[in-house]
Design a protein around this motif. Structure first.
Motif, mmCIF file in Angstrom:
data_model
loop_
_atom_site.group_PDB
_atom_site.id
_atom_site.type_symbol
_atom_site.label_atom_id
_atom_site.label_comp_id
_atom_site.label_asym_id
_atom_site.label_seq_id
_atom_site.Cartn_x
_atom_site.Cartn_y
_atom_site.Cartn_z
ATOM 1 N N THR B 53 31.848 43.226 33.893
ATOM 2 C CA THR B 53 32.111 42.811 35.266
ATOM 3 C C THR B 53 31.799 41.336 35.440
ATOM 4 O O THR B 53 30.725 40.873 35.069
ATOM 5 C CB THR B 53 31.237 43.627 36.239
ATOM 6 O OG1 THR B 53 31.632 44.972 36.164
ATOM 7 C CG2 THR B 53 31.405 43.132 37.667
ATOM 8 N N GLY B 54 32.753 40.623 35.989
ATOM 9 C CA GLY B 54 32.515 39.210 36.263
ATOM 10 C C GLY B 54 33.319 38.830 37.488
ATOM 11 O O GLY B 54 33.295 39.539 38.492
ATOM 12 N N ASP B 55 34.057 37.752 37.377
ATOM 13 C CA ASP B 55 34.932 37.363 38.474
ATOM 14 C C ASP B 55 36.045 38.386 38.625
ATOM 15 O O ASP B 55 36.431 39.030 37.649
ATOM 16 C CB ASP B 55 35.522 35.986 38.191
ATOM 17 C CG ASP B 55 34.446 34.914 38.220
ATOM 18 O OD1 ASP B 55 33.445 35.135 38.930
ATOM 19 O OD2 ASP B 55 34.597 33.899 37.521
ATOM 20 N N PRO B 56 36.585 38.555 39.843
ATOM 21 C CA PRO B 56 37.679 39.511 40.030
ATOM 22 C C PRO B 56 38.874 39.126 39.165
ATOM 23 O O PRO B 56 39.160 37.947 38.978
ATOM 24 C CB PRO B 56 38.021 39.365 41.516
ATOM 25 C CG PRO B 56 36.853 38.730 42.144
ATOM 26 C CD PRO B 56 36.178 37.920 41.097
ATOM 27 N N LEU B 74 40.691 44.151 39.725
ATOM 28 C CA LEU B 74 39.474 44.736 39.160
ATOM 29 C C LEU B 74 38.316 43.826 39.497
ATOM 30 O O LEU B 74 38.256 42.697 39.011
ATOM 31 C CB LEU B 74 39.605 44.886 37.640
ATOM 32 C CG LEU B 74 38.341 45.427 36.975
ATOM 33 C CD1 LEU B 74 38.241 46.918 37.174
ATOM 34 C CD2 LEU B 74 38.331 45.106 35.497
ATOM 35 N N ASP B 75 37.416 44.294 40.382
ATOM 36 C CA ASP B 75 36.190 43.544 40.609
ATOM 37 C C ASP B 75 35.013 44.495 40.402
ATOM 38 O O ASP B 75 35.196 45.625 39.932
ATOM 39 C CB ASP B 75 36.184 42.907 42.002
ATOM 40 C CG ASP B 75 36.121 43.945 43.102
ATOM 41 O OD1 ASP B 75 36.399 45.122 42.815
ATOM 42 O OD2 ASP B 75 35.795 43.586 44.241
ATOM 43 N N GLY B 76 33.814 44.042 40.735
ATOM 44 C CA GLY B 76 32.638 44.863 40.469
ATOM 45 C C GLY B 76 32.713 46.226 41.139
ATOM 46 O O GLY B 76 32.380 47.253 40.532
ATOM 47 N N LEU B 77 33.176 46.251 42.394
ATOM 48 C CA LEU B 77 33.228 47.522 43.131
ATOM 49 C C LEU B 77 34.234 48.475 42.497
ATOM 50 O O LEU B 77 33.947 49.667 42.307
ATOM 51 C CB LEU B 77 33.581 47.249 44.598
ATOM 52 C CG LEU B 77 33.657 48.463 45.503
ATOM 53 C CD1 LEU B 77 32.343 49.210 45.530
ATOM 54 C CD2 LEU B 77 34.054 48.068 46.914
ATOM 55 N N ILE B 477 38.146 36.849 45.344
ATOM 56 C CA ILE B 477 39.266 37.788 45.205
ATOM 57 C C ILE B 477 40.567 37.102 45.618
ATOM 58 O O ILE B 477 41.607 37.260 44.990
ATOM 59 C CB ILE B 477 39.012 39.046 46.052
ATOM 60 C CG1 ILE B 477 37.794 39.794 45.508
ATOM 61 C CG2 ILE B 477 40.228 39.950 46.055
ATOM 62 C CD1 ILE B 477 37.492 41.068 46.240
ATOM 63 N N ILE B 478 40.492 36.320 46.715
ATOM 64 C CA ILE B 478 41.701 35.639 47.188
ATOM 65 C C ILE B 478 42.185 34.642 46.136
ATOM 66 O O ILE B 478 43.379 34.568 45.840
ATOM 67 C CB ILE B 478 41.407 34.930 48.532
ATOM 68 C CG1 ILE B 478 41.115 35.986 49.606
ATOM 69 C CG2 ILE B 478 42.566 34.059 48.943
ATOM 70 C CD1 ILE B 478 40.559 35.439 50.883
ATOM 71 N N ALA B 479 41.227 33.920 45.512
ATOM 72 C CA ALA B 479 41.617 32.955 44.486
ATOM 73 C C ALA B 479 42.241 33.671 43.295
ATOM 74 O O ALA B 479 43.217 33.179 42.715
ATOM 75 C CB ALA B 479 40.395 32.149 44.048
ATOM 76 N N ALA B 480 41.688 34.858 42.938
ATOM 77 C CA ALA B 480 42.215 35.576 41.772
ATOM 78 C C ALA B 480 43.664 35.999 41.990
ATOM 79 O O ALA B 480 44.427 36.146 41.039
ATOM 80 C CB ALA B 480 41.350 36.795 41.476
#
Lengths: 117, 487
Positions: B53-56, B74-77, B477-480
């Protein structure tokens, strides 16, 4: 045309809610179907109501938004499948349980609908 | 987990379910092999996702750029929920195989894999309409699993379950159509960006959409007054299926967290704190209804159903503020209550499989005690730690929330001890039966998980706090999503 659409969606939803609150599975499923028709129309006009506009840029002056058409196709397929599932489930409950009530109660032996057994 | 692997938790069970339908219709052994291997592989994927888990990270379906195409995020949650689903699904599947519950009707394993596919997709998707589609996938599989084995009571409860969820789906569509009509997009990150720039004239419509969405998630998450479908469904579903359903209510909580942090962050111009204001009173009532329901129910399966409602109330109380400590506590409690609820349903399955009134094995009584301690939130198991976290996070509203949490725990202790004494506390000269090894696999595994969650509570909580920090920083998340950029 907006008024016509609004009245149609309202009437479909009203009919659907009324039928869904009925005692037996057949009107309840009809009610669910009416509500899904209402929501399909609602989804369809979420890209604004325009007549004579193709969803392809360049064919007409103002193109129609193609995305709601894709969304509504998905929604139609899903609600069609779900209706099939609930019809099969109601048939199962009707033949296993002996009546088609959906409120958790049961008909007395005297007024039970005719079974095929 | 990187790149194209992000879609593997959706594609793998879908492909294997198709294989199970095509080639293993009459071959139970092959079907078992397919679903066990598939669920095991999903667990491995989920562990990999959590460990890295790291950046989205974003996967673009068909490589269409967001927001025009659908993305999986895919993010931590998401990784945490994938792990929760895969861990629970594998444990309960092994129990279903060793106790032979999967023999009672056709296509159990294919439906199981489709159910897991829908859950994984709902946790991964970054698109609101795609979330609806995955909700329908997991629901249609759950309809089949719910009536697995048949019987009049099951069909009857199944109709109520389907009807409530069909209405919920319709509400979801009304909400999504409203969102699309106002915002012109359904990508969650794009919604977050555009909501900040929404003209004041359109804000009322978005408030309406937010409340409609919350109602949908309340149906899924069994939040009062939309919890009515849960006790009948869980009590009538086969025990192993009800144990898997323990993670289904968490989909509602997950969606509420996702929308409440990313799309409608607290205090935004359009919807303000409307989600918090509605969730908090509903969650307190949910706890009360769950506690009273446990006290009012007779059968062990119904008791377990109402205990599940009470646990959702506790989780939503912690979620309601959308603060860092609250969400961290909620995630810990969600993980705990998934495993504890599943354990109680497995015990209830073993009880109802035996003849009514027959002497029950002592081992089963011990398992019931463990499950009851975990569900009620007594020390030493993780339920106590979880409720402590929740109470720490809600110290601002101590008078209301603490009395609700503690009062519900008291009702649960009363109800569960009454249920346990009626089941197990009997004078009987009949020889004591024993639990078979196959019946013990799932419950012991779940007990070990709960003990592990208690022993390593601090490192787990530290990891969860990291996830929550990511959630409360939607910019990542928006940047990803790299909105509007052509890859």
């Amino acid at each position: 045309m907006e008024a016509l659409f609004a009245i149609a969606i309202g009437a479909l939803t009203f009919t659907g809610v009324y039928l869904m609150l009925r005692l037996r599975s057949f009107p309840m499923i009809l009610g669910l179907t009416f509500i899904s028709y209402a929501v399909n129309l609602f989804l369809f006009i979420s890209g604004r109501l325009r007549s004579g506009a193709a969803p392809i840029v360049g064919t007409t002056d103002t193109p129609a938004d193609p995305l709601p058409q894709a969304l509504v196709l998905t929604a139609i397929v899903i609600s069609f499948g779900m209706t099939a599932v609930i019809v099969m489930m109601s048939l199962g409950a009707r033949f296993e349980g002996g009546d088609d009530r959906v409120d958790g109660g049961s008909d007395g032996p005297g007024n039970r609908p005719e079974t095929t057994q | 987990m990187t790149g194209d692997w992000i879609i593997a938790p959706v594609v793998l069970p879908a492909a294997l379910a198709g294989l199970a339908l095509l080639f293993a219709r009459r071959n139970l052994g092959l079907a078992r092999g397919i679903s066990l291997a598939g669920t095991g592989a999903l667990l491995a994927l989920a562990i990999w996702a959590v460990a890295t888990t790291g950046d989205p990270q974003v996967y673009r379906l068909g490589n269409w750029p967001a927001p025009f195409g659908i993305v999986l995020v895919l993010d931590g949650l998401s990784a945490l929920m994938l792990l929760l689903t895969a861990g629970l699904a594998l444990t309960v599947l092994v129990q279903a195989v060793t106790t032979g519950r999967d023999r009672k009707g056709p296509h159990f394993h294919a439906l199981w894999l489709f159910q897991v596919m829908g859950l994984n997709g709902a946790f991964l998707t970054g698109d609101a309409f795609n979330l609806f589609v995955f909700f329908e996938v997991l629901l249609i599989a759950s309809y089949g699993l719910m009536v697995h084995g048949g019987g009049a009571g099951r069909y009857r409860a199944g109709i109520a379950y389907i009807a409530v969820n069909l209405v919920g789906s319709t509400l979801f569509l009304f909400a999504l159509a409203t969102v699309y009509a106002v915002m012109g997009t359904l990508n969650m990150a794009d919604l977050a960006v555009k909501l900040a720039e929404l003209p004041p004239g359109d804000q009322a419509l978005m408030r309406l959409a937010a409340v409609l969405l919350l109602m949908v998630f309340a149906v899924k998450g069994a939040l009062v007054p939309l919890q009515v479908w849960l006790p009948g469904t869980y009590a009538n579903a086969p025990g192993v299926v009800a144990a898997l359903f323990a993670v289904m209510t968490k989909v509602g909580a997950y969606a509420a967290i996702r929308f409440g942090t990313l799309v409608f962050p607290p205090g935004n111009a359009a919807t303000g704190n409307i989600l918090s204001d509605l969730i908090l009173p509903a969650a307190v009532l949910t706890m009360a209804v769950g506690g009273l329901g446990v006290l009012a129910s007779r059968g062990v399966a119904r008791v377990a159903g109402y205990a599940a409602i009470a646990s959702m109330g506790t989780a939503f109380v912690a979620i309601a503020g959308f603060t860092a400590p609250g969400l961290g506590a909620a995630l810990y409690y969600i993980a705990h209550s998934t495993f504890a609820g599943a354990l109680l349903f497995l015990v209830s399955d073993l009880v109802t499989a035996r003849k009514r009134g027959a002497r029950l094995p002592g081992g089963l009584a011990a398992l019931f005690l463990v499950a009851a301690v975990a569900v009620a939130g007594l020390p030493p198991l993780s339920g106590f730690v979880g409720k402590l976290f929740v109470m720490q996070a809600t110290a601002d509203h101590a008078a209301l929330i603490w009395s609700a949490v503690l009062g519900t725990s008291f009702l649960l202790v009363l109800g569960l001890s009454r249920c346990g004494s009626r089941l197990f506390w009997k004078a009987d000269d009949a020889p004591a039966p024993r639990l078979s090894a196959g019946e013990l696999v799932g419950p012991l595994w779940l007990t070990a998980t709960l003990v592990g969650m208690t022993v390593w509570a601090a490192p787990i909580r530290a990891h969860l706090d990291g996830i929550v920090a990511g959630l409360l920083n939607p910019a990542a998340i928006i940047a990803a999503n790299t909105l509007g950029a052509v890859p």
